[in-house]
Design a protein around this motif. Sequence first.
Motif, short mmCIF file in Angstrom:
data_model
loop_
_atom_site.label_atom_id
_atom_site.label_comp_id
_atom_site.label_asym_id
_atom_site.label_seq_id
_atom_site.Cartn_x
_atom_site.Cartn_y
_atom_site.Cartn_z
N VAL A 1 2.82 5.96 7.69
CA VAL A 1 3.36 5.29 6.51
C VAL A 1 4.78 5.78 6.22
N THR A 2 4.98 7.10 6.34
CA THR A 2 6.31 7.67 6.09
C THR A 2 7.34 7.13 7.08
N ILE A 3 6.95 7.03 8.36
CA ILE A 3 7.86 6.48 9.37
C ILE A 3 8.20 5.03 9.05
N ALA A 4 7.18 4.26 8.62
CA ALA A 4 7.42 2.86 8.28
C ALA A 4 8.39 2.73 7.11
N LEU A 5 8.24 3.57 6.10
CA LEU A 5 9.15 3.53 4.95
C LEU A 5 10.57 3.89 5.36
N VAL B 1 -5.70 2.62 8.98
CA VAL B 1 -5.79 1.27 8.43
C VAL B 1 -5.80 1.31 6.91
N LEU B 2 -6.60 2.22 6.35
CA LEU B 2 -6.69 2.30 4.89
C LEU B 2 -5.34 2.71 4.28
N LEU C 1 -3.60 -7.50 6.51
CA LEU C 1 -4.26 -6.55 7.41
C LEU C 1 -5.76 -6.50 7.14
N GLY C 2 -6.14 -6.55 5.86
CA GLY C 2 -7.55 -6.38 5.50
C GLY C 2 -8.44 -7.50 6.01
N LEU C 3 -8.01 -8.76 5.86
CA LEU C 3 -8.85 -9.89 6.27
C LEU C 3 -9.08 -9.92 7.79
N PRO C 4 -8.04 -9.77 8.63
CA PRO C 4 -8.30 -9.73 10.08
C PRO C 4 -9.21 -8.57 10.48
N VAL C 5 -9.08 -7.43 9.79
CA VAL C 5 -9.95 -6.29 10.10
C VAL C 5 -11.40 -6.63 9.78
N PRO D 1 -4.73 1.94 17.50
CA PRO D 1 -6.10 2.37 17.22
C PRO D 1 -7.07 1.20 17.01
N VAL D 2 -6.62 0.15 16.31
CA VAL D 2 -7.51 -1.00 16.10
C VAL D 2 -7.78 -1.72 17.43
N GLY D 3 -6.80 -1.73 18.31
CA GLY D 3 -7.00 -2.34 19.62
C GLY D 3 -8.05 -1.63 20.45
#
Length: 571
Positions: free
Chosen positions: A54-58, A154-155, A172-176, A294-296
């Motif tokens: 999250v920090t990297i994304a920000l 993911v959370l 993100l939540g609905l596809p998961v 990770p989801v993959g």
Amino acid sequence: MGGTREGAAEPVDSAKDTGIRGRAARLPKLITGRRRALFAALLAIATLCGALGVTIALLVGSLVNGGAKLPVVAGIGALILVLGYGRYLERVFAEKLGQHYVAQLRVSLISHSLLARKAPSVGITVARASNDLSSVRNWVAQGIAPMLAGIPLVLISMVGLWVLNPLLAPALGLPVLVLGAALLLLARPAFQRARVLRRHRGNLAARIADTVAASSAVVASGGVARELARVEVSGHKVMDAAVHRARLAGVLRACSLGMPLVAAAIAVVIARSVALDAGQIATALTLLGLCAAPVGEWGRIVEYRQNYRAARRILAPLLDEETTLRSGEDITIRMVSRPETLSPARPVGGVWLCGVEIDSHPIPELDAEPGARIRMVGGDARRRGELFNILATARTDAGPIVGDLGQDAAGRAWDYVVAGVIPGAVGEKKRRRLIGAAYSAMVPERGTVLRALRYRHPDANRDLALAVAGRLGLCIDSLDHGAKTQLRRGGIPLDAAQVAGLMVARAMLGSPALLLLDDIDGRLDSAAQGQLEAMLDGYPGVVIVSSESAWCSGYQEWNVGSPDAATAVQR
């Protein structure tokens, strides 16, 4: 007491889902002892890596919006290095967790093969110790660990998307959720295909082991081509089952890999509709990109999970039974040594066996004084072999026979009670001291000749042990490396007569209270048979043999084929 100890192939899927205590069988706990720390470390690393993502994304969003380039780029680079190191530690700790757990299961599995009254074939044991335990290891190391890494990421990413814009979180939540439902739907057929594959693998392993064991008979009978054809047929069944499973595994992985792309597309549509700036879009896409890896893996995780379940279905009842075998709960026989006959140098006593049944057939009581010579007759060879196994594998333990502690119904005091048909972890040293056994089917363990000879009695005098073996046909001087000669594959380089002499000699070392010889004298040469007869004439303990040879024709007979037969020897 039913069944025989044999190595014949058996259906790998023959075990039940329930344990022998009437409850659902389970594998031993994963999160216990040292593994608690490894699991906690994995959970902490997963949470930390999620926060770093999250920090990297920000920071990426800040960079796109025109933030200070050099400090932001340096910060992103440093955080990426820390994130990479975290993934490195996660993989190492996950492997440690899986290997530590599998090492525990492997010991218990081999223990079951050694202790079970009806042992599985070598091929099935090898398949269980390799394929099945690999399935367990894959689930722990490459299933649980990535799941621990993926769920927190993911959370946390969903929280980050919510902060950017509440509408982005469902991207993100609905596809998961859809992916989770699809994987749940595909899990059961994946489990069934995993079961079919492991069954064919086990049958193939058993066939290969049995074919190799019978190699001399196969070659001598001109059956090489036929046996190879049967192996090939079994191999094709494994191949077909593996391809069948791979098709479903491909669907699982395709679903998992497609989810991040769907989430990214939804996020882009939402970003355009709510007019997010470039920095926010970059942050959202970075978060989704971090979740993609990770989801993959979730499709692979489901595959590992079903393989694990298929293996657990077989391993759990076996390991549950192994716990009972080691505890010696099934008490069916009693063998006793009287204190008045014992001495510190030679612990020899009488033997009392009663209340034993084999295939619902009662075995006549045995009540033998020290020095008794008994020949087991009657019944078939399988029943006699089972009875020899019952006597040889009795578990020693202290306790009463009947009435008051340490006394029988006649008021006689006893020093030892040997109870149970399966050797337990407790009392092995005492059992080695009380019982010596040599059967025609026995072969020595891998190791040196001297180790095999003194296996029962490791403290036995070297020269005495070699002298006893020499009298029984094992000439150490004929071996290239003498007593240090390494034995392998059931006694090679010794011939059959030398192996028999070694096994009889080690059974006699220390003069155990009960000496059991099951049809092994026929494998000795004539000179060694004469020596054995002379050695048994002065043997102080109880000797029970099963043999058609003339040298033991004068022994008292114990007819195990007739339930009405009188006790072999009365005290």
